[in-house]
Scaffold this motif. Structure first.
Motif, PDB file in Angstrom:
ATOM      1  N   PRO A  62       6.018  -2.691   1.547  1.00  0.00           N
ATOM      2  CA  PRO A  62       5.875  -1.659   1.350  1.00  0.00           C
ATOM      3  C   PRO A  62       4.744  -0.394   1.334  1.00  0.00           C
ATOM      4  O   PRO A  62       3.573  -0.898   1.999  1.00  0.00           O
ATOM      5  CB  PRO A  62       6.282  -1.439  -0.033  1.00  0.00           C
ATOM      6  CG  PRO A  62       6.581  -2.409  -0.691  1.00  0.00           C
ATOM      7  CD  PRO A  62       6.236  -3.388  -0.132  1.00  0.00           C
ATOM      8  N   ASP A  63       4.885   0.622   1.635  1.00  0.00           N
ATOM      9  CA  ASP A  63       3.727   1.323   2.010  1.00  0.00           C
ATOM     10  C   ASP A  63       2.352   1.608   0.832  1.00  0.00           C
ATOM     11  O   ASP A  63       2.788   1.495   0.097  1.00  0.00           O
ATOM     12  CB  ASP A  63       4.023   3.097   2.358  1.00  0.00           C
ATOM     13  CG  ASP A  63       4.349   3.008   3.905  1.00  0.00           C
ATOM     14  OD1 ASP A  63       4.292   2.433   4.613  1.00  0.00           O
ATOM     15  OD2 ASP A  63       4.974   4.336   4.177  1.00  0.00           O
ATOM     16  N   GLY A  64       0.999   1.155   1.380  1.00  0.00           N
ATOM     17  CA  GLY A  64       0.203   1.480   0.324  1.00  0.00           C
ATOM     18  C   GLY A  64      -0.265  -0.115  -0.661  1.00  0.00           C
ATOM     19  O   GLY A  64      -0.825   0.215  -1.103  1.00  0.00           O
ATOM     20  N   SER A  65       0.420  -1.269   0.127  1.00  0.00           N
ATOM     21  CA  SER A  65       0.580  -2.291  -0.105  1.00  0.00           C
ATOM     22  C   SER A  65       0.580  -3.541   0.519  1.00  0.00           C
ATOM     23  O   SER A  65       0.815  -3.631   2.101  1.00  0.00           O
ATOM     24  CB  SER A  65       1.854  -2.506  -0.877  1.00  0.00           C
ATOM     25  OG  SER A  65       2.079  -3.933  -1.579  1.00  0.00           O
ATOM     26  N   ARG A  66      -0.438  -4.670  -0.045  1.00  0.00           N
ATOM     27  CA  ARG A  66      -0.545  -5.314   1.207  1.00  0.00           C
ATOM     28  C   ARG A  66       0.320  -6.815   0.693  1.00  0.00           C
ATOM     29  O   ARG A  66       0.369  -7.971   1.771  1.00  0.00           O
ATOM     30  CB  ARG A  66      -2.035  -6.237   1.588  1.00  0.00           C
ATOM     31  CG  ARG A  66      -2.710  -5.115   1.370  1.00  0.00           C
ATOM     32  CD  ARG A  66      -4.426  -5.356   1.473  1.00  0.00           C
ATOM     33  NE  ARG A  66      -5.169  -4.086   1.893  1.00  0.00           N
ATOM     34  CZ  ARG A  66      -6.487  -4.378   2.234  1.00  0.00           C
ATOM     35  NH1 ARG A  66      -7.417  -5.718   2.084  1.00  0.00           N
ATOM     36  NH2 ARG A  66      -7.195  -3.509   2.669  1.00  0.00           N
TER      37      ARG A  66
END
Length: 213
Positions: A62-66
Motif C-alpha cells: 500500500p501507499d505509505g507502507s513498506r
C-alpha cells in the motif's frame, strides 16, 4: 499478520480467455473509486515453455507502507486468495493458456492504491533437464474519484476534424480545376467554330481535298 487462504470455487469470479496471439501490453495505472479495475499481467510463452508448469503470485504494498502482502496465487489450475483485506473483491481473469495472468479488483477503494507485483514462475522439464524461469511485472496503481479524460480519444477526434477539413478543401480545389478546364475547352471549341465560319467560301473550297476517280 494473519493470512487467510480462501480457495475460489470454479464457478466464482473465474474468466477464461483464449488468446491465439500473445501481445505483451502494459496495465492501466488509474482506477476509479467504486469501479472495477483489471490489473494486467501478460507473460508470453516461448515455444519450449508451452508444457511448463506455471505458478502466479500477486503481491501488494500500500501507499505509505513498506510491508508487502501476498494477495493472490494461481497454482495447479486453482486460484487462491491470500489476503482478507480484499475479501471477495479480487478475481482471477487469466487465460487458459496462462499467458494472460491478470486479476480483477471489484469495488476499488482508496486503500487499494499502491504497488502491485505479478510474479510468474514457469517450471519445465526436457528429459532429465529441468529449468525454471521467473518474470516479474510491476504496476503502480492510483485510485481517483472520477475518471479523467482520455487524451488519446481527444487527439483522435481532433485529427478526424482536421482530416474532414482537408478533404473538403481538396474537393473544392478539384471542382474549381475541373470547371476551369471544361470552360477552357468550351472556349477553344467556340473559337475554332467562329474562325471556321469567318473563312470565305472560296478558301473553304480550295482547301478541300481533291477527289480522284
Amino acid at each position: 499478520m494473519v493470512t487467510h487462504l480462501l480457495i475460489i470455487t470454479p464457478l466464482l469470479c473465474i474468466v477464461h480467455l483464449s488468446h491465439q496471439v500473445c501481445v505483451d501490453v502494459p496495465s492501466e495505472t488509474e482506477a476509479v473509486l467504486g469501479k472495477s479495475m483489471k490489473l494486467t499481467c501478460i507473460d508470453c510463452r516461448k515455444r519450449e515453455e508451452v508444457k511448463a508448469k506455471t505458478l502466479v503470485e500477486w503481491s501488494f504494498m500500500p501507499d505509505g507502507s513498506r510491508n508487502t502482502t501476498h494477495i493472490f496465487k494461481y497454482e495447479y489450475d486453482t486460484p487462491i486468495r491470500l489476503d482478507s483485506a480484499f475479501e471477495r473483491r479480487i478475481c482471477w481473469n487469466g487465460s487458459q493458456d496462462l499467458q494472460d495472468l491478470s486479476i480483477w479488483i471489484e469495488n476499488v477503494t482508496y486503500s487499494d492504491s499502491g504497488f502491485y507485483q505479478c510474479t510468474v514462475k514457469r517450471d519445465f522439464q526436457f528429459g532429465y533437464f529441468r529449468h525454471n524461469i521467473t518474470n516479474i511485472k510491476n504496476i503502480t496503481l492510483t485510485v481517483i474519484e472520477k475518471a479523467s479524460g482520455d487524451p488519446t480519444a481527444l487527439y483522435s477526434e481532433i485529427m478526424m476534424y482536421v482530416l474532414l477539413v482537408f478533404l473538403t478543401f481538396w474537393l473544392l480545389v478539384e471542382m474549381v480545376y475541373c470547371y476551369r478546364k471544361i470552360s477552357k475547352s468550351d472556349e477553344q471549341a467556340q473559337d475554332t467554330a467562329t474562325n471556321y465560319l469567318a473563312v470565305p467560301s472560296e478558301q473553304k473550297d480550295t482547301t478541300a481535298a481533291p477527289v480522284t476517280e
